[in-house]
Design a protein around this motif. Structure first.
Motif, PDB file in Angstrom:
ATOM      1  N   ARG A 112       0.820  -1.216   0.000  1.00 15.79           N
ATOM      2  CA  ARG A 112       0.000   0.000   0.000  1.00 15.79           C
ATOM      3  C   ARG A 112       0.855   1.267   0.000  1.00 15.79           C
ATOM      4  O   ARG A 112       0.577   2.199  -0.757  1.00 15.79           O
ATOM      5  CB  ARG A 112      -0.919   0.002   1.219  1.00 15.79           C
ATOM      6  N   TYR A 113       1.882   1.312   0.812  1.00 20.40           N
ATOM      7  CA  TYR A 113       2.637   2.549   1.003  1.00 20.40           C
ATOM      8  C   TYR A 113       4.032   2.438   0.393  1.00 20.40           C
ATOM      9  O   TYR A 113       4.638   1.358   0.360  1.00 20.40           O
ATOM     10  CB  TYR A 113       2.791   2.867   2.494  1.00 20.40           C
ATOM     11  N   ASP A 157      -1.182   3.865  -2.091  1.00 22.37           N
ATOM     12  CA  ASP A 157      -1.628   3.206  -3.335  1.00 22.37           C
ATOM     13  C   ASP A 157      -3.148   3.057  -3.389  1.00 22.37           C
ATOM     14  O   ASP A 157      -3.713   2.924  -4.472  1.00 22.37           O
ATOM     15  CB  ASP A 157      -0.956   1.836  -3.446  1.00 22.37           C
ATOM     16  N   TYR A 158      -3.807   3.102  -2.222  1.00 19.05           N
ATOM     17  CA  TYR A 158      -5.259   2.968  -2.224  1.00 19.05           C
ATOM     18  C   TYR A 158      -5.928   4.181  -2.869  1.00 19.05           C
ATOM     19  O   TYR A 158      -6.897   4.054  -3.628  1.00 19.05           O
ATOM     20  CB  TYR A 158      -5.776   2.795  -0.802  1.00 19.05           C
ATOM     21  N   SER A 159      -5.390   5.364  -2.553  1.00 20.31           N
ATOM     22  CA  SER A 159      -5.977   6.584  -3.100  1.00 20.31           C
ATOM     23  C   SER A 159      -5.193   7.120  -4.284  1.00 20.31           C
ATOM     24  O   SER A 159      -5.709   7.971  -5.032  1.00 20.31           O
ATOM     25  CB  SER A 159      -6.051   7.666  -2.017  1.00 20.31           C
ATOM     26  N   GLY A 160      -3.983   6.672  -4.450  1.00 19.97           N
ATOM     27  CA  GLY A 160      -3.153   7.154  -5.541  1.00 19.97           C
ATOM     28  C   GLY A 160      -2.613   8.548  -5.303  1.00 19.97           C
ATOM     29  O   GLY A 160      -2.098   9.174  -6.230  1.00 19.97           O
ATOM     30  N   LYS A 161      -2.702   9.048  -4.044  1.00 20.26           N
ATOM     31  CA  LYS A 161      -2.235  10.387  -3.727  1.00 20.26           C
ATOM     32  C   LYS A 161      -1.070  10.330  -2.756  1.00 20.26           C
ATOM     33  O   LYS A 161      -0.932   9.392  -1.970  1.00 20.26           O
ATOM     34  CB  LYS A 161      -3.378  11.215  -3.109  1.00 20.26           C
ATOM     35  N   VAL A 162      -0.270  11.377  -2.874  1.00 16.48           N
ATOM     36  CA  VAL A 162       0.860  11.528  -1.958  1.00 16.48           C
ATOM     37  C   VAL A 162       0.385  12.304  -0.734  1.00 16.48           C
ATOM     38  O   VAL A 162      -0.234  13.367  -0.855  1.00 16.48           O
ATOM     39  CB  VAL A 162       2.027  12.274  -2.641  1.00 16.48           C
ATOM     40  N   ARG A 163       0.663  11.793   0.431  1.00 19.49           N
ATOM     41  CA  ARG A 163       0.216  12.420   1.679  1.00 19.49           C
ATOM     42  C   ARG A 163       1.388  12.591   2.624  1.00 19.49           C
ATOM     43  O   ARG A 163       2.362  11.828   2.567  1.00 19.49           O
ATOM     44  CB  ARG A 163      -0.871  11.560   2.331  1.00 19.49           C
TER      45      ARG A 163
END
Length: 983
Positions: free
Chosen positions: A852-853, A877-883
């Motif tokens: 996931r990460y 990877d679940y949202s496809g966004k960088v946090r």
């Protein structure tokens, strides 16, 4: 690096000796340090770090309290670690610095830190075989063998508790500091500073060259008197200045040549007129000199006669001086005769034969007394000897009396000395008791004096605690009030965000018929957050102040308990009495050796007194016998000497008197003879004086003496006559010379007109010469300055270009100028290292997070123009966004931190090129993971054991213990072994 064994004694919570066998624990590559919270799991890792580097990781290293508080005073705190590094097996032993109770008396003393390194399998060739014992040498050797500093070791080998997530959540500045320590990028910072210093240095050089050009331009303008135009070319302006100065110099030189020729013609005419005037003056002067000499001829003849008479009187003067000397000798001889006659009490004209006869008689009498002089001397020696014998007898009698008295008092003195020895021995025994009691009382007195300050500090700490409690309570009341007010106004806050036609975030309706209205002053979320932050700070201050008050109260209670019923005044008085008694006892005890020696000497003195008394009595008897014999001899000799000296004090005095009379008679006879000879010589000198006057042409001696002149007068006459003759000869020679032949003394020359013409011509020539010189000097100065200015221009151009290039490069290296990302060289290198760390950590994070990460490194510039390059975020990877990494949950943060720590360890180990790291410790909270995630983490840790690496885990979680036991049993069953490792 592989650890073999660890021994700790009085270290941390371990009061007694404890030993850990890492060879047995790490036989399967994975082991667990398990125990309750506070049992000392992390202390074992601290012991390993302390044995290697002399320090422990994290905040525990800042406290510097490594000794066990409950250890026995005589137990030494130490850590012993045996390990293998780069094929060398060595044994490290360290002891920290700590305070231990004094062996004698109260108080504490400092136990110094120690370290030693011993080679188990033999020392390398470059190392001493007996090992190392200096702390600095041990530290350098360990760091050289491991190939990393203490900070790198704590990040690579020993992943300490609570330190994983700090790097993950830190900002750019903190992350940069840690990376610099780990990767040693200080040299790139030195490169940045070198460029800055080089730019500053070259800037100073360019400024100096520019200033030199400005100074040369100002100097050229000053010399030429022309200012350059603001828009004119400086090169053309300089060429115009040079041409103008050259033309000016040539014109002044031509004018000077013309005026110089006119001056030469005028000077020639003036010289001719001056020569003629000088000849006329000399003719007139010679005629005047001859006329003046002729008028004084009579006086000159008188001077010559006076000089000649004085010269003829010189021989007569010599004869007169001889007469005077003869008269002085005669008078001196007569006085000597009178003096000698008075001393002899005789007539001065007594016949010489009679005088010589009397002198011989007196000398014969003196010769007859010569043999009695030695006897007189011996008589005086014998009398002195008699006096000495009398003194010796008196001294022996006195000594005999004293020795008899000492014999009588000796028993009492021996008894007194024995009592003094006993007193000194008793003082030694009493001194130990007094000193021990003095130490005890002094400690109590210090406690009594410390108590008022502690009570004062307690009152102050109590007041601060109460103030902190009140402040915390006020902060809580304010927070609760704000929360209540915000809840009351929450509807108005939501209504403020509504827009016509937009759905409500609560109900979803696009219509808003009755939005909420604010109730009183609105409370924002920021106000509540600020109040909550202030309440937390107040709570922290309250806890700190309360703890300080409790410590102060405990300190006062301890002091009061130690003091008991004693008061400061009673303790001070008792201590003063004890110190007085101690000083007296020390003084008495110190005299024991001398008192013992005195007693031994007294006991040995009885026999010595008897021997001395016998010697004194024998010596006195011999002296009495010698005294009687010598007295008889002295009396017999005294009769003979009395007859020889007569009325004189001694024989020598009478003999001296007779010899003196004979000498005075002989002196009178000699004086009579000298007087007669002096009178005869005087008569001869008076006859010679009269003959000398006649021979010099004088009538008598008186006339010759009247013609006498002094040397100064004779020289004066000679000089005056010579001057007259010289003046006359000079005047006649001048008149007869060919130079003055035909010169008329009455001629008029006319010198004034020629002089005036020559002065006018000379002044004009001098002015033109000055102008020409100034023009030539100006042209020469301008030429020199122009050459220097062109040279300065030639040097300034390349220097400006070089400085511009260096300035641009320095800005790029330091993250400014054309550097679009605003990254310095050091930040760029650290960004590259961080990118490697992110790649290495992502591989483990993806596995432990189920794909996931993954880590994302960012080299973009920060907010508000801050430097970039060290950004580190997480890609979900679940949202496809960088946090941001700060948004991860507790378990997710642990996975990310552990992955990042392991990746960082891999990159640092590869970067340092240090020793092969066969041992890795992880001290972190595994309790935040669920069962599935924990399995993924365990699988990752299993991978770390590849190649023989040993991984040690520290945890109090029971599930960790069970999982590791299961894994070990499964691993053992696969290879057919039945051994079960218990950790």
């Amino acid at each position: 690096m592989r650890l073999h064994s660890l021994e700790v004694t009085a270290f941390g919570p371990y009061r007694d000796h404890q030993e850990v066998d890492f060879d047995r624990l790490g036989g399967d590559g994975l082991f667990l340090l398990h125990g309750d919270t506070g049992a000392g799991k992390t202390t074992l890792l601290d012991a390993v770090a302390f044995a290697l580097y002399g320090s422990v990781p994290g905040a525990r290293g800042e406290v510097k309290r490594l000794r066990c508080d409950t250890a026995k005073p005589d137990t030494i705190t130490k850590v012993v670690l045996e390990l293998t590094v780069q094929g060398q097996r060595l044994r490290l032993e360290r002891s920290p610095e700590y305070q231990r109770p004094k062996k004698r008396g109260d108080g504490y003393t400092t136990q110094q830190a120690k370290a030693s390194l011993t080679w188990v399998d033999g020392a390398p060739t470059e190392q001493p075989p007996e090992g190392l014992t200096r702390i600095d040498e041990v530290g350098r050797t360990v760091q050289r063998l491991l190939g990393m500093t203490v900070d790198q070791f704590f990040q690579v080998v020993m992943l300490p508790q609570g330190e994983f997530a700090k790097f993950l959540r830190s900002d750019t500045t903190e992350r940069e500091k840690l990376l610099e320590k780990l990767f040693g990028t200080e040299r790139f910072g030195e490169v940045e500073r070198w460029f800055v210093e080089r730019r500053r240095e070259r800037g100073r050089g360019v400024e100096e060259q520019t200033q030199r050009v400005r100074e040369l331009l100002a100097r050229v303008s000053q010399v030429s008197g022309a200012e350059p135009d603001a828009d004119a070319d400086e090169q053309n302006w300089l060429e115009d200045i040079e041409k103008r100065s050259l033309r000016e110099m040539e014109g002044t030189q031509a004018e000077h040549s013309r005026l110089r020729r006119e001056r030469e013609v005028a000077d020639a005419k003036l010289t001719e007129r001056r020569e003629l005037a000088e000849k006329v003056r000399r003719v007139r002067q010679a005629n005047a000199t001859l006329a003046a000499i002729g008028e004084q001829q009579d006086q000159h003849d008188a001077w010559r006669a006076e000089r000649e008479a004085a010269q003829r009187a010189v021989p007569v003067l010599a004869a007169r001086n001889a007469v005077l000397r003869a008269e002085q000798e005669r008078d001196k001889a007569r006085a000597a005769v009178a003096t000698a006659a008075a001393s002899c009490e005789l007539d001065a004209e007594t016949p010489l034969a009679e005088l010589r006869s009397l002198a011989g008689t007196r000398r014969e009498e003196a010769g007859g007394l010569a043999h009695l002089i030695p006897e007189a001397q011996q008589q005086e020696t014998d009398r002195q000897k008699l006096a000495s014998l009398a003194d010796r007898l008196a001294a022996d009698e006195t000594l005999e009396t004293e020795l008899v008295g000492q014999q009588a008092t000796l028993p009492d003195r021996i008894g007194t000395a024995r009592q003094q020895v006993e007193d000194a021995k008793h003082a030694e025994l009493r001194l130990e008791t007094v000193q021990a009691r003095g130490t005890e009382v002094a400690a109590l007195l210090r406690t009594a004096r410390e108590l008022p300050g502690a009570q004062k500090e307690l009152a102050s700490a109590t007041a601060r605690a109460q103030h902190a409690i009140d402040a915390h309570q006020q902060a809580r009341d304010l927070l609760q009030d704000l929360r209540a007010r915000r809840l009351a106004g929450m509807a108005a806050e939501l209504a403020a965000r509504l827009s016509p036609g937009e759905p409500c975030p609560v109900c979803g309706s696009a219509e808003h018929p009755a939005p909420g209205e604010p109730v009183g002053a609105p409370v924002r979320a920021e106000d509540e957050d600020n109040a909550q932050t202030e309440e937390q700070r107040a709570a922290t201050r309250r806890e700190k102040a309360t703890a300080e008050a409790q410590r102060a109260q405990q300190h006062v209670d301890n002091l009061a308990e130690r003091l008991g019923e004693h008061t400061e005044a009673d303790l001070a008085a008792e201590l003063a009495e004890l110190r007085t008694e101690r000083d007296a006892l020390q003084k008495t005890a110190a005299e024991l050796p001398q008192r013992t020696k005195n007693l031994a000497e007294l006991e040995e003195s009885t026999e010595r007194l008897n021997e001395q008394l016998s010697k004194v009595r024998t010596r006195a008897a011999a002296a009495r016998s010698e005294q009687a014999s010598l007295a008889t001899t002295v009396d017999e000799r005294e009769a003979r000497l009395r007859e020889g000296r007569g009325d004189f004090p001694s024989i020598a005095d009478r003999r001296t008197h007779l010899l003196d009379i004979a000498a005075r008679l002989e002196q009178l006879a000699a004086a009579r003879t000298s007087r007669d000879d002096a009178e005869h010589r005087l008569a001869e000198q008076e006859t010679a004086l009269a003959e000398a006057a006649t021979a010099a042409g004088f009538d008598n001696a008186a006339a010759a003496l009247a013609a006498e002149r002094g040397d100064d007068r004779i020289a004066q006459l000679a000089e005056a006559l010579a001057e007259v003759e010289e003046r006359a000869a000079g005047a006649r020679a001048a008149l007869s010379s060919a130079e003055l032949f035909g010169v008329d003394a009455d001629a008029e020359v006319g010198l004034e007109e020629a002089t005036e013409a020559a002065v006018v011509a000379r002044e004009a020539a001098e002015r033109s010469a000055a102008l020409a010189h100034r023009a030539e000097q100006r042209q020469r100065d301008i030429a020199q300055l122009a050459e220097r200015l062109r040279g300065a221009w030639a040097e300034l151009g390349p220097a400006l270009a070089e400085h511009a290039e260096l300035e641009a490069l320095a800005d790029v290296v330091n993250g400014r100028g054309q550097n679009a990302r605003k990254m310095s060289l050091r930040a760029y290198v650290l960004a590259a290292r961080l990118e490697e760390v992110a790649i290495a950590a992502t591989r483990r994070l993806q596995r432990m997070s189920g794909g996931r990460y993954s880590f994302v490194h960012s080299d973009a510039a920060g907010a508000r123009g801050t430097r970039g390059g060290l950004g580190l975020d997480v890609l979900d990877d679940y949202s496809g966004k960088v946090r941001p990494a700060k948004t991860l949950s507790g378990g997710e943060s642990f996975l990310a931190s552990l992955s990042l720590a392991l990746g960082l360890a891999d990159v640092v180990a590869a970067e340092t090129g240090g020793a092969l790291l066969d041992t890795l410790f992880i001290d972190e909270g595994f309790g935040t993971l669920d069962a599935d995630t924990l399995d993924l983490v365990m699988d990752t840790l299993d991978d770390l054991r590849a190649g023989g690496r040993v991984v040690g885990l520290v945890s109090h979680v029971e599930e960790m213990r069970q999982r590791i036991s299961v894994r070990l049993r499964v691993r053992k069953s696969r290879d057919g072994s039945t051994l079960e490792l218990q950790t």
